[in-house]
Write a protein that holds these residues in place. Sequence first.
Motif, PDB file in Angstrom:
ATOM      1  N   ASP A  18       0.811  -1.216   0.000  1.00 25.73           N
ATOM      2  CA  ASP A  18       0.000   0.000   0.000  1.00 25.73           C
ATOM      3  C   ASP A  18       0.843   1.265   0.000  1.00 25.73           C
ATOM      4  O   ASP A  18       0.392   2.315  -0.473  1.00 25.73           O
ATOM      5  CB  ASP A  18      -0.928   0.009   1.224  1.00 25.73           C
ATOM      6  CG  ASP A  18      -2.057  -1.003   1.120  1.00 25.73           C
ATOM      7  OD1 ASP A  18      -2.303  -1.500  -0.003  1.00 25.73           O
ATOM      8  OD2 ASP A  18      -2.679  -1.313   2.155  1.00 25.73           O
ATOM      9  N   THR A  19       2.079   1.187   0.522  1.00 25.86           N
ATOM     10  CA  THR A  19       2.917   2.390   0.546  1.00 25.86           C
ATOM     11  C   THR A  19       3.301   2.848  -0.856  1.00 25.86           C
ATOM     12  O   THR A  19       3.731   3.988  -1.041  1.00 25.86           O
ATOM     13  CB  THR A  19       4.200   2.164   1.367  1.00 25.86           C
ATOM     14  OG1 THR A  19       5.003   1.160   0.733  1.00 25.86           O
ATOM     15  CG2 THR A  19       3.871   1.744   2.792  1.00 25.86           C
ATOM     16  N   PHE A  20       3.145   1.970  -1.849  1.00 29.61           N
ATOM     17  CA  PHE A  20       3.496   2.326  -3.217  1.00 29.61           C
ATOM     18  C   PHE A  20       2.297   2.797  -4.032  1.00 29.61           C
ATOM     19  O   PHE A  20       2.307   2.778  -5.263  1.00 29.61           O
ATOM     20  CB  PHE A  20       4.204   1.144  -3.890  1.00 29.61           C
ATOM     21  CG  PHE A  20       5.542   0.865  -3.291  1.00 29.61           C
ATOM     22  CD1 PHE A  20       6.662   1.560  -3.722  1.00 29.61           C
ATOM     23  CD2 PHE A  20       5.681  -0.046  -2.254  1.00 29.61           C
ATOM     24  CE1 PHE A  20       7.900   1.330  -3.155  1.00 29.61           C
ATOM     25  CE2 PHE A  20       6.917  -0.293  -1.676  1.00 29.61           C
ATOM     26  CZ  PHE A  20       8.033   0.407  -2.120  1.00 29.61           C
ATOM     27  N   SER A  21       1.254   3.214  -3.322  1.00 37.13           N
ATOM     28  CA  SER A  21       0.091   3.816  -3.994  1.00 37.13           C
ATOM     29  C   SER A  21       0.000   5.305  -3.689  1.00 37.13           C
ATOM     30  O   SER A  21      -1.010   5.932  -3.965  1.00 37.13           O
ATOM     31  CB  SER A  21      -1.191   3.100  -3.545  1.00 37.13           C
ATOM     32  OG  SER A  21      -1.376   3.223  -2.139  1.00 37.13           O
TER      33      SER A  21
END
Length: 464
Positions: A27-30
Amino acid sequence: MLDDMLEYTEHLRERPVWQPIPQEVRDTFSEALPRLPCDLAIVHDRFMRHILPYAVGNAHPGFMGWVHGGGTPVGMLAEMLAAGLNANLGGRDQIPVEVERQVARWMRDLFGFPPCSSGLFVTGTSMANFIALLIARTATLGVQVRRGGIGGHRLVAYTSAGAHGCIAQAMELSGMGSDGLRVIPMDKLFRMDTLLLEEAIIADRNAGLTPFFIAATAGTVNVGAIDDLSAIAQIAKRLGLWFHVDGAYGALAMLAPEIAPRLAGIQLADSIAFDFHKWGQVPYDAGFILVRDGGLQQDTFASPAAYLQRETRGLAAGSPWPCDLGPDLSRGFRALKAWFTIQVYGADKLGEVIAGTCALARYLQQQIHDESRLELLAPVSLNIVCFRYCSGDGLNLDEINGAIVVALHESGIVAPSTTTVNGCLAIRAAIVNHRTTKADMDALLRETLLLGYGLTKKTREAAI
């Protein structure tokens, strides 16, 4: 950063080969596009926590999935130097281009090609095969094909049922269409059936088609088989077709004296595609295309333009440029990491590594033969071993073996892949990494047997 990566490579065996990615990390890469600057140390810390632990793991000695090279610290440092130099190897008079030309000459000599041959670094063998196909098209129809296209010509190419899918893709991308690719059945050793190949070429020619290209394989994608290159070369010469060898990983077996004789005939090829980033242990990406007729390669790709004017002196000298040999004008300095790797380790050491991975495959083959609960599904030609857990009468062995491979991945101990051999799902161990040892082969067998026993027991209990 440098210390962290050197420590990472030093302690690879202590880490899992691969591990599932937690959703919170994914999710951190969204996040949205960053508008404000961020301290480098913070971004580096994020790399260490959220990227490095969740890579594919091919540097790990327990990685045996697909055919991925392991890389080396030497190649990593060379990549750093190349990035710092930031040279564009599309052309112009610069020593980085001479480095690439030197590697090309080394490969010319390794494969017994003439002085007029040429070579080019590309992303990988998929691109190299595509380039070879386009050069063969030019050889067949002439330079005018670049302007007029293939027109009414119905060009036909040939490859093995064991060939990589990028051969068909090259036909599609070239506009010739994959319907123009004849997939020739394999013999019992998983090699292209040369009798059927010749019959197909003659039948197509009698039907008014234009056979023009044969793609043989040195190290097939499924089982590592080597086509009969000498026989295919004779057919190509006798019937007037371009003889290409897809040697994605197998071609560099020429570096290993005990294995090189099995590539007999490769020196007769019109072109050879291979990857330094597989058996050559060079970091990704470092594919290569070697062409016997360098002038024909230049005729296929050179595109003079006013903004690319060539001179005999100054920065615009040094013609022909690498961009005259392929489709890319903007090109990174891929050659440097291959040059460093060959210079530092030497061709003989690289050959020993290649031979060593084949020896490990033979060791694994013997262990499978000696274990009644395991079954070898294909002859071991080079460094790929296809087998399955077979102790489960009445059970769906494909499902069992598929579940074994997933469990092996999630264990973090070893990571093979799967394929289908003669209609059976196989556990496929491709041994490419110079760090891999017999202990990793033993771990693969031990964990496979434990998981196989547990899964078959669980399946039987669930059926009661």
